[in-house]
Motif scaffolding. Structure first.
Motif, PDB file in Angstrom:
ATOM      1  N   ALA A 192       2.929  -3.341  14.363  1.00  0.00           N
ATOM      2  CA  ALA A 192       3.791  -2.328  13.736  1.00  0.00           C
ATOM      3  C   ALA A 192       3.099  -1.782  12.495  1.00  0.00           C
ATOM      4  O   ALA A 192       2.504  -2.536  11.718  1.00  0.00           O
ATOM      5  CB  ALA A 192       5.141  -2.925  13.374  1.00  0.00           C
ATOM      6  N   PRO A 193       3.157  -0.452  12.306  1.00  0.00           N
ATOM      7  CA  PRO A 193       2.505   0.129  11.130  1.00  0.00           C
ATOM      8  C   PRO A 193       3.131  -0.388   9.835  1.00  0.00           C
ATOM      9  O   PRO A 193       4.337  -0.602   9.773  1.00  0.00           O
ATOM     10  CB  PRO A 193       2.744   1.628  11.297  1.00  0.00           C
ATOM     11  CG  PRO A 193       3.558   1.821  12.513  1.00  0.00           C
ATOM     12  CD  PRO A 193       3.812   0.511  13.153  1.00  0.00           C
ATOM     13  N   VAL A 194       2.297  -0.557   8.847  1.00  0.00           N
ATOM     14  CA  VAL A 194       2.746  -1.122   7.580  1.00  0.00           C
ATOM     15  C   VAL A 194       2.763  -0.067   6.477  1.00  0.00           C
ATOM     16  O   VAL A 194       3.764   0.095   5.776  1.00  0.00           O
ATOM     17  CB  VAL A 194       1.851  -2.310   7.167  1.00  0.00           C
ATOM     18  CG1 VAL A 194       2.249  -2.847   5.801  1.00  0.00           C
ATOM     19  CG2 VAL A 194       1.915  -3.404   8.215  1.00  0.00           C
ATOM     20  N   ASP A 195       1.652   0.651   6.302  1.00  0.00           N
ATOM     21  CA  ASP A 195       1.500   1.537   5.148  1.00  0.00           C
ATOM     22  C   ASP A 195       2.631   2.557   5.013  1.00  0.00           C
ATOM     23  O   ASP A 195       3.170   2.731   3.914  1.00  0.00           O
ATOM     24  CB  ASP A 195       0.163   2.279   5.206  1.00  0.00           C
ATOM     25  CG  ASP A 195      -1.030   1.354   5.002  1.00  0.00           C
ATOM     26  OD1 ASP A 195      -0.848   0.237   4.474  1.00  0.00           O
ATOM     27  OD2 ASP A 195      -2.145   1.759   5.374  1.00  0.00           O
ATOM     28  N   ASP A 196       3.008   3.208   6.102  1.00  0.00           N
ATOM     29  CA  ASP A 196       4.036   4.242   6.024  1.00  0.00           C
ATOM     30  C   ASP A 196       5.392   3.661   5.623  1.00  0.00           C
ATOM     31  O   ASP A 196       6.098   4.231   4.791  1.00  0.00           O
ATOM     32  CB  ASP A 196       4.155   4.989   7.357  1.00  0.00           C
ATOM     33  CG  ASP A 196       5.116   6.152   7.264  1.00  0.00           C
ATOM     34  OD1 ASP A 196       4.944   7.004   6.345  1.00  0.00           O
ATOM     35  OD2 ASP A 196       6.071   6.211   8.075  1.00  0.00           O
ATOM     36  N   VAL A 197       5.739   2.524   6.207  1.00  0.00           N
ATOM     37  CA  VAL A 197       7.018   1.886   5.877  1.00  0.00           C
ATOM     38  C   VAL A 197       7.038   1.478   4.412  1.00  0.00           C
ATOM     39  O   VAL A 197       8.015   1.725   3.689  1.00  0.00           O
ATOM     40  CB  VAL A 197       7.279   0.669   6.794  1.00  0.00           C
ATOM     41  CG1 VAL A 197       8.523  -0.091   6.356  1.00  0.00           C
ATOM     42  CG2 VAL A 197       7.395   1.108   8.247  1.00  0.00           C
ATOM     43  N   ILE A 198       5.971   0.856   3.963  1.00  0.00           N
ATOM     44  CA  ILE A 198       5.908   0.413   2.566  1.00  0.00           C
ATOM     45  C   ILE A 198       5.889   1.614   1.628  1.00  0.00           C
ATOM     46  O   ILE A 198       6.550   1.600   0.584  1.00  0.00           O
ATOM     47  CB  ILE A 198       4.695  -0.513   2.340  1.00  0.00           C
ATOM     48  CG1 ILE A 198       4.880  -1.807   3.124  1.00  0.00           C
ATOM     49  CG2 ILE A 198       4.479  -0.797   0.863  1.00  0.00           C
ATOM     50  CD1 ILE A 198       6.151  -2.589   2.789  1.00  0.00           C
ATOM     51  N   ALA A 199       5.180   2.672   1.987  1.00  0.00           N
ATOM     52  CA  ALA A 199       5.162   3.877   1.144  1.00  0.00           C
ATOM     53  C   ALA A 199       6.574   4.443   0.988  1.00  0.00           C
ATOM     54  O   ALA A 199       6.978   4.813  -0.123  1.00  0.00           O
ATOM     55  CB  ALA A 199       4.226   4.929   1.733  1.00  0.00           C
ATOM     56  N   ARG A 200       7.316   4.493   2.084  1.00  0.00           N
ATOM     57  CA  ARG A 200       8.695   5.000   2.004  1.00  0.00           C
ATOM     58  C   ARG A 200       9.572   4.106   1.138  1.00  0.00           C
ATOM     59  O   ARG A 200      10.392   4.589   0.361  1.00  0.00           O
ATOM     60  CB  ARG A 200       9.285   5.117   3.393  1.00  0.00           C
ATOM     61  CG  ARG A 200       8.685   6.238   4.194  1.00  0.00           C
ATOM     62  CD  ARG A 200       9.251   6.259   5.596  1.00  0.00           C
ATOM     63  NE  ARG A 200       8.534   7.197   6.425  1.00  0.00           N
ATOM     64  CZ  ARG A 200       9.111   7.923   7.357  1.00  0.00           C
ATOM     65  NH1 ARG A 200      10.393   7.822   7.574  1.00  0.00           N
ATOM     66  NH2 ARG A 200       8.390   8.743   8.072  1.00  0.00           N
ATOM     67  N   ALA A 201       9.404   2.814   1.276  1.00  0.00           N
ATOM     68  CA  ALA A 201      10.202   1.884   0.473  1.00  0.00           C
ATOM     69  C   ALA A 201       9.837   1.973  -1.007  1.00  0.00           C
ATOM     70  O   ALA A 201      10.731   1.978  -1.877  1.00  0.00           O
ATOM     71  CB  ALA A 201      10.021   0.460   0.976  1.00  0.00           C
ATOM     72  N   VAL A 202       8.556   2.072  -1.305  1.00  0.00           N
ATOM     73  CA  VAL A 202       8.132   2.222  -2.702  1.00  0.00           C
ATOM     74  C   VAL A 202       8.680   3.535  -3.269  1.00  0.00           C
ATOM     75  O   VAL A 202       9.205   3.570  -4.383  1.00  0.00           O
ATOM     76  CB  VAL A 202       6.590   2.150  -2.825  1.00  0.00           C
ATOM     77  CG1 VAL A 202       6.124   2.633  -4.200  1.00  0.00           C
ATOM     78  CG2 VAL A 202       6.113   0.725  -2.553  1.00  0.00           C
ATOM     79  N   GLN A 204      -1.597   1.895  -5.642  1.00  0.00           N
ATOM     80  CA  GLN A 204      -2.038   0.500  -5.736  1.00  0.00           C
ATOM     81  C   GLN A 204      -0.942  -0.453  -5.265  1.00  0.00           C
ATOM     82  O   GLN A 204      -1.224  -1.455  -4.607  1.00  0.00           O
ATOM     83  CB  GLN A 204      -2.440   0.163  -7.171  1.00  0.00           C
ATOM     84  CG  GLN A 204      -3.715   0.822  -7.625  1.00  0.00           C
ATOM     85  CD  GLN A 204      -3.972   0.604  -9.106  1.00  0.00           C
ATOM     86  OE1 GLN A 204      -3.054   0.359  -9.897  1.00  0.00           O
ATOM     87  NE2 GLN A 204      -5.248   0.694  -9.488  1.00  0.00           N
ATOM     88  N   LEU A 205       0.311  -0.136  -5.593  1.00  0.00           N
ATOM     89  CA  LEU A 205       1.420  -0.978  -5.161  1.00  0.00           C
ATOM     90  C   LEU A 205       1.558  -0.951  -3.642  1.00  0.00           C
ATOM     91  O   LEU A 205       1.699  -1.997  -3.002  1.00  0.00           O
ATOM     92  CB  LEU A 205       2.727  -0.539  -5.824  1.00  0.00           C
ATOM     93  CG  LEU A 205       3.982  -1.319  -5.422  1.00  0.00           C
ATOM     94  CD1 LEU A 205       3.813  -2.814  -5.690  1.00  0.00           C
ATOM     95  CD2 LEU A 205       5.196  -0.767  -6.167  1.00  0.00           C
ATOM     96  N   ILE A 206       1.486   0.227  -3.064  1.00  0.00           N
ATOM     97  CA  ILE A 206       1.568   0.352  -1.603  1.00  0.00           C
ATOM     98  C   ILE A 206       0.434  -0.422  -0.952  1.00  0.00           C
ATOM     99  O   ILE A 206       0.651  -1.184   0.001  1.00  0.00           O
ATOM    100  CB  ILE A 206       1.539   1.838  -1.177  1.00  0.00           C
ATOM    101  CG1 ILE A 206       2.821   2.538  -1.643  1.00  0.00           C
ATOM    102  CG2 ILE A 206       1.349   1.979   0.331  1.00  0.00           C
ATOM    103  CD1 ILE A 206       2.754   4.058  -1.579  1.00  0.00           C
ATOM    104  N   ALA A 207      -0.765  -0.264  -1.454  1.00  0.00           N
ATOM    105  CA  ALA A 207      -1.928  -0.952  -0.881  1.00  0.00           C
ATOM    106  C   ALA A 207      -1.781  -2.471  -1.003  1.00  0.00           C
ATOM    107  O   ALA A 207      -2.056  -3.208  -0.045  1.00  0.00           O
ATOM    108  CB  ALA A 207      -3.214  -0.480  -1.550  1.00  0.00           C
ATOM    109  N   ALA A 208      -1.346  -2.953  -2.157  1.00  0.00           N
ATOM    110  CA  ALA A 208      -1.216  -4.400  -2.371  1.00  0.00           C
ATOM    111  C   ALA A 208      -0.157  -4.998  -1.452  1.00  0.00           C
ATOM    112  O   ALA A 208      -0.400  -6.029  -0.804  1.00  0.00           O
ATOM    113  CB  ALA A 208      -0.885  -4.690  -3.831  1.00  0.00           C
ATOM    114  N   LEU A 209       0.999  -4.366  -1.372  1.00  0.00           N
ATOM    115  CA  LEU A 209       2.064  -4.888  -0.508  1.00  0.00           C
ATOM    116  C   LEU A 209       1.663  -4.807   0.961  1.00  0.00           C
ATOM    117  O   LEU A 209       1.923  -5.740   1.736  1.00  0.00           O
ATOM    118  CB  LEU A 209       3.370  -4.131  -0.749  1.00  0.00           C
ATOM    119  CG  LEU A 209       4.028  -4.354  -2.114  1.00  0.00           C
ATOM    120  CD1 LEU A 209       5.252  -3.464  -2.266  1.00  0.00           C
ATOM    121  CD2 LEU A 209       4.384  -5.816  -2.328  1.00  0.00           C
ATOM    122  N   SER A 210       1.028  -3.730   1.339  1.00  0.00           N
ATOM    123  CA  SER A 210       0.578  -3.581   2.731  1.00  0.00           C
ATOM    124  C   SER A 210      -0.429  -4.658   3.105  1.00  0.00           C
ATOM    125  O   SER A 210      -0.342  -5.268   4.177  1.00  0.00           O
ATOM    126  CB  SER A 210      -0.025  -2.197   2.956  1.00  0.00           C
ATOM    127  OG  SER A 210       0.968  -1.197   2.815  1.00  0.00           O
TER     128      SER A 210
END
Length: 178
Positions: free
Chosen positions: A162-172, A76-82
């Protein structure tokens, strides 16, 4: 019907977001909002008042758009930030560019609403990280936010796709790592 003040503020944000802070003049706002000459100055007597009004409008619009969801999982956090990054670099890109430009141009008093807005967002991220990963994760809130902000800036300036989900997933994942 939208008020003259609201029309002027919307136009001002679009002007700053597309042409920069130097484009923010009473006359240019009147023209962009299709208002009679002098309309903007009736609401904002000085350029400083106009800048402060635009900043407050951006902060209020961001609060209204936030719709901060309850986050109880990593996904949910990854989805919200993305979603936030995609919106701010997509349909809300002009407002995001205006926010950045005004942060750099305006004085500390004028930017106070934007700083307060960011503080609320940081508190929200800290609380989520604490709930998901404990105190160590909470301490990584600034890292996660800086990564998201860097990605947002990258999409606004270099690569809008630029892709978002993968970067945010790695950061989370890095923020939640034990």
């Amino acid at each position: 019907m939208t008020s003259t003040r609201s029309r002027a503020l919307r136009a001002a944000v679009e002007l700053v977001g597309s042409e920069g802070v130097r484009a923010l003049t009473h006359g240019r706002v009147d023209a962009a909002a299709s208002l009679p000459p002098g309309s903007t100055s009736n609401h904002f007597r000085t350029r400083a008042a106009l800048v402060a009004g635009v900043i407050e409008w951006i902060a209020a619009a961001e609060r209204a758009d936030a719709g901060v969801p309850e986050i109880t999982t990593r996904e949910q956090l990854i989805a919200a930030l993305s979603r936030m990054i995609e919106a701010q670099s997509g349909p809300l890109a002009a407002r995001t560019r205006a926010r950045y430009a005004l942060f750099l141009e305006a004085d500390e008093d004028a930017t106070r609403p934007l700083v307060a807005q960011r503080d609320v967002f940081e508190d929200w991220v800290r609380a989520i990280l604490r709930d998901l990963g404990g105190t160590r994760a909470e301490q990584r809130a600034v890292f996660l936010m800086a990564t998201a902000e860097g990605l947002l800036l990258h999409r606004l300036t270099v690569d809008p796709d630029a892709p978002v989900d993968d970067v945010i997933a790695r950061a989370v994942d890095a923020a939640l790592a034990r």
